[in-house]
Design an enzyme around this catalytic site. Sequence first.
Site, short mmCIF file in Angstrom:
data_model
loop_
_atom_site.label_atom_id
_atom_site.label_comp_id
_atom_site.label_asym_id
_atom_site.label_seq_id
_atom_site.Cartn_x
_atom_site.Cartn_y
_atom_site.Cartn_z
N HIS A 216 -38.42 -9.14 -47.02
CA HIS A 216 -37.65 -10.40 -47.12
C HIS A 216 -36.38 -10.40 -46.27
O HIS A 216 -35.28 -10.49 -46.79
CB HIS A 216 -37.34 -10.75 -48.58
CG HIS A 216 -36.89 -9.59 -49.45
ND1 HIS A 216 -35.87 -8.75 -49.11
CD2 HIS A 216 -37.36 -9.16 -50.63
CE1 HIS A 216 -35.72 -7.86 -50.08
NE2 HIS A 216 -36.62 -8.08 -51.00
N ASP B 265 -42.00 -13.16 -51.78
CA ASP B 265 -40.98 -12.70 -52.73
C ASP B 265 -40.84 -13.70 -53.89
O ASP B 265 -39.76 -13.86 -54.45
CB ASP B 265 -39.63 -12.47 -52.05
CG ASP B 265 -38.67 -11.66 -52.92
OD1 ASP B 265 -39.14 -10.96 -53.83
OD2 ASP B 265 -37.46 -11.75 -52.68
N LYS C 252 -42.24 1.40 -52.77
CA LYS C 252 -41.11 0.48 -52.58
C LYS C 252 -39.79 1.19 -52.86
O LYS C 252 -39.62 1.81 -53.90
CB LYS C 252 -41.27 -0.71 -53.54
CG LYS C 252 -40.14 -1.73 -53.49
CD LYS C 252 -40.17 -2.57 -52.23
CE LYS C 252 -38.94 -3.46 -52.10
NZ LYS C 252 -38.96 -4.64 -52.92
C1 NCD Z 1 -36.61 -10.06 -57.25
C2 NCD Z 1 -36.99 -10.07 -58.72
O1 NCD Z 1 -36.59 -10.99 -59.44
O2 NCD Z 1 -37.71 -9.17 -59.15
N1 NCD Z 1 -35.52 -10.96 -57.06
C3 NCD Z 1 -35.15 -11.54 -55.91
O3 NCD Z 1 -34.14 -12.24 -55.90
N2 NCD Z 1 -35.86 -11.42 -54.80
C4 NCD Z 1 -36.32 -8.68 -56.81
C5 NCD Z 1 -36.22 -8.52 -55.31
O4 NCD Z 1 -37.21 -8.59 -54.60
O5 NCD Z 1 -35.10 -8.31 -54.83
ZN ZN Z 2 -39.00 -8.99 -54.14
#
Ligand code: NCD
Ligand code: ZN
Length: 350
Positions: free
Chosen positions: A176, A249, A101
């Site tokens: 995402h 996500d 990642k």
């Molecule tokens: C994710 C996290 O909280 O780990 N937060 C988010 O807003 N998606 C990190 C990420 O995937 O960007």
């Molecule tokens: Zn994420």
Amino acid sequence: MPTNRIEITRPDDWHVHLRDSQILASVVEHTARRFARAIVMPNLNPPVTTVAQAMDYRKRILACVPAGLQFDPLMTLYLTQETSPADIRQAKASDGVVAVKLYPHGATTHSDAGVSDFRSIYHVLEAMEREDLPLLVHGEVTDPRVDVFDREKVFIDRHLIPLREQFPGLRIVLEHITTQDAVHFVQSSEHNLAATITAHHLLLNRNALFDGGIRPHHYCAPVLKRELHRQTLIAAATGGDPRFFLGTDSAPHPREAKQAACGCAGIFTAHAAIELYAEVFEHAGHLDRLEAFASFHGPDFYGFARNRGRLVLERRSWTVPEALPLGESVCIPLRAGQPVAWSLAALDER
Ligand code: NCD
Ligand code: ZN
């Protein structure tokens, strides 16, 4: 007559945050009840950067899965400026690490160890291309001069297009995605580039951030976008193109970390993940395409077998709790206190 029952091949979640310790113990059941496998994000603090750490983390996850549930966590490494081609070879040879990642430095929760100079990791990407280990990308620039709502598009133009030209054989998942620009980029790319789409970006536009007041539980990275982008995401997710697949996500944070002067990014959806996607697909008139998006496109892209178990949803409305336990605190889930139209009915894990 609308259908009252959906039966699909058991789905997978191609992007989830399970965290660690007590929070892991609180959240993993939600994911394991629904999904046979999940790509587990490595942004712990400190991050998961070696195969040994990933395999230890995998054991901690499995130890928290309730007895009787079959769940296979697919592990990832966090790409830092220190990652070496040897790490990549070790990951490829491992029985458990399936991808790496890339977080731009400072883009999101726990991204301090992320990459600030993309050129300096090109030798690692070259190794990934050679080993055919997929690169998962958080596609946002962090340049403070770039408007927050434009950061995905600028990332594509500034970093992803050059990276693709340099490494045409590298399999990439743009994680995402939130914009029409990203959808068009994926559609115009070769088939070794795909994207995950979350339930919340399909269900909400940026008005949800300011609905009668500021709504910290709707704040995530990448931030919600305007309605035009949401409509394009729905068309992509429900359109049958195999390059788009499910990645929640789901990102739990304790309530006090979100309801703060500087609240964390992340929306928790694991408690109702597949049910929320079902709402989206039904509303779009494409319930028949939920299974491919949730259960076929992901494994086909990663080169894994499709699941053999089944999952059944029935039309039975339920109310999401106002809060869910999260370690010693609570987490405010998406739809807290409000109804979800579909319920999990049965799971045949086979
Ligand atoms: C994710 C996290 O909280 O780990 N937060 C988010 O807003 N998606 C990190 C990420 O995937 O960007
Ligand atoms: Zn994420």
